[in-house]
Design a protein around this motif. Structure first.
Motif, short mmCIF file in Angstrom:
data_model
loop_
_atom_site.label_atom_id
_atom_site.label_comp_id
_atom_site.label_asym_id
_atom_site.label_seq_id
_atom_site.Cartn_x
_atom_site.Cartn_y
_atom_site.Cartn_z
N LYS A 119 41.07 28.51 33.79
CA LYS A 119 41.17 29.74 33.03
C LYS A 119 42.47 30.47 33.35
O LYS A 119 43.18 30.94 32.46
N ASN A 120 42.79 30.57 34.65
CA ASN A 120 44.03 31.23 35.06
C ASN A 120 45.25 30.47 34.56
O ASN A 120 46.24 31.07 34.13
N GLU A 176 45.50 28.55 31.92
CA GLU A 176 45.63 28.75 30.47
C GLU A 176 46.17 30.14 30.18
O GLU A 176 47.04 30.32 29.31
N TYR A 177 45.70 31.14 30.90
CA TYR A 177 46.17 32.52 30.70
C TYR A 177 47.66 32.60 31.03
O TYR A 177 48.45 33.22 30.29
N ASN A 193 49.81 30.66 28.38
CA ASN A 193 49.86 31.41 27.13
C ASN A 193 50.81 32.59 27.24
O ASN A 193 51.58 32.87 26.32
N SER A 194 50.79 33.27 28.38
CA SER A 194 51.64 34.45 28.54
C SER A 194 53.11 34.07 28.67
O SER A 194 53.98 34.77 28.16
N GLN A 210 49.87 22.75 30.74
CA GLN A 210 48.45 22.74 31.11
C GLN A 210 47.98 21.35 31.52
O GLN A 210 47.12 21.21 32.39
N SER A 261 50.49 40.08 33.86
CA SER A 261 49.87 38.80 33.54
C SER A 261 50.16 37.77 34.63
O SER A 261 49.32 36.92 34.94
N LYS A 282 47.89 38.65 37.65
CA LYS A 282 46.48 38.38 37.36
C LYS A 282 46.18 36.88 37.31
O LYS A 282 45.15 36.43 37.82
N SER A 283 47.06 36.13 36.69
CA SER A 283 46.77 34.71 36.48
C SER A 283 47.26 33.82 37.61
O SER A 283 46.68 32.76 37.86
#
Length: 358
Positions: A61-62, A64-65, A68-69, A123, A279, A282-283
């Protein structure tokens, strides 16, 4: 809080949907220009096959986040890596580039159609080849023929001695788009730079050495961790009930040092809540989690002064309404942190800050 512009030869935000007029193969009677040399260098593929900052130990999840960012935003760490690699190749291929143009700057961003390929390959931890767009700046507009400027920057007014400010994905006096073997790069990360000190120093050097947004006689550059919009220092109304700190400092510079700690707190909070930085923290909290920052005053600038001075009006982006309020221009020294570990490399910037009161 990853310097801003020169009246004749500055870093300008512009779109990348343009065509370049530099010829790949100069004629026999053609004297090779700096633009010919730059384009020729950009026709050499760049291969990044090294350790970097993506931590595949983070959750799916991290990851991918994070991917994406770093792909979706204009001024992400990935685009700054691309800018840094392109700059290094140019300096290697054109050794006298920075001697002739010490304030040469450029921005490099991946092309829109490369986004999904990059996202997927990162990824899946596979190699990806993509194109990037480049916008670059020399010292003065007369160093680039007017016809070239007009073709590369269709928003430029040929009757003016300045380029128009325009918000876009890449910026510069001259644009070279990435297509086929023009502006091509491959990326494959070997492994995560797991040593905190080494990683923070690597990241700081990459951000500090990048040539993007260097202009205004080399004085001004935005904090390269941040996005393309202007920086804010958010201050507490309880501490500044009159909401006129810039005017106070404009009238008496000693007030800057009196209020410096409160300013530092506001700037720090604003940086950490910036889209790119937030971001990232957080990720990928394994990369960095905080910054140390110190500032010194360059000048306090009132909106009325900007409107009365065409040079200031141009430099500080009136056409985008970025500076609708009074602002402070400061020198900033930033060190990246991870826990108790602090980078040895200091990121040096000059920032123009809007002040808001909350």
């Amino acid at each position: 809080m990853k310097k801003l512009l020169s009246i004749l030869g500055l870093a300008v935000l512009t779109t990348s949907s343009v065509t370049t007029v530099v010829s790949c193969t100069p004629s026999a009677n053609h004297t090779e220009t700096i633009h010919d040399k730059i384009k020729k260098s950009l026709q050499k593929p760049i291969n990044f096959d090294d350790d970097w900052i993506i931590d595949y130990g983070e959750s799916k999840k991290n990851l991918e986040y994070f991917t994406n960012s770093i792909v979706n935003n204009r001024w992400t760490l990935f685009n700054k890596l691309v800018t840094d690699l392109v700059t290094k190749q140019l300096i290697k291929d054109i050794p006298n580039l920075l001697k002739i143009y010490p304030y040469f700057s450029l921005s490099a961003v991946v092309t829109i159609k490369s986004f999904n390929d990059i996202r997927s390959s990162i990824q899946e931890q596979t190699k990806v080849t993509f194109n990037y767009d480049v916008g670059y700046n020399l010292e003065q507009l007369q160093d680039i023929p007017a016809s070239d400027l007009q073709a590369s920057n269709p928003i430029w007014d040929p009757t003016s001695d300045m380029l128009a400010l325009y918000d876009g994905s890449s910026f510069g006096q001259f644009i070279i788009e990435g297509v086929d073997n023009q502006n091509q790069m491959s990326f494959e990360e070997k492994s995560f730079i797991s040593d905190d000190k080494a990683r923070l120093n690597y990241l700081s050097e990459m951000l500090n050495n990048s040539r993007s947004i260097v202009a205004y006689d080399g004085d001004y550059r935005k904090f390269l961790m941040m996005e393309s919009y202007i920086s804010y220092a958010k201050l507490n109304k309880v501490d500044f009930p009159e909401e006129d700190l810039v005017k106070q400092i404009h009238n008496d510079e000693s007030i800057f040092n009196m209020k410096k700690n409160l300013l530092l707190k506001g700037i720090h909070n604003s940086v950490m809540k910036d889209g790119n930085v937030e971001s990232l923290v957080k990720s990928m909290p394994s990369i960095l989690d905080d910054i140390d920052i110190d500032i010194s005053l360059v000048r306090a600038v009132l909106t009325s002064e900007i409107k009365a001075d065409k040079k200031l009006e141009y430099v500080y982006g009136s056409k985008s309404n970025y500076y609708s309020k009074d602002m402070l221009v400061v020198n900033a020294q930033i060190n990246l942190k991870k826990g108790d570990v602090v980078s040895d490399v200091t990121i040096n910037e000059q920032l123009a800050l809007k002040i808001s009161y909350v």
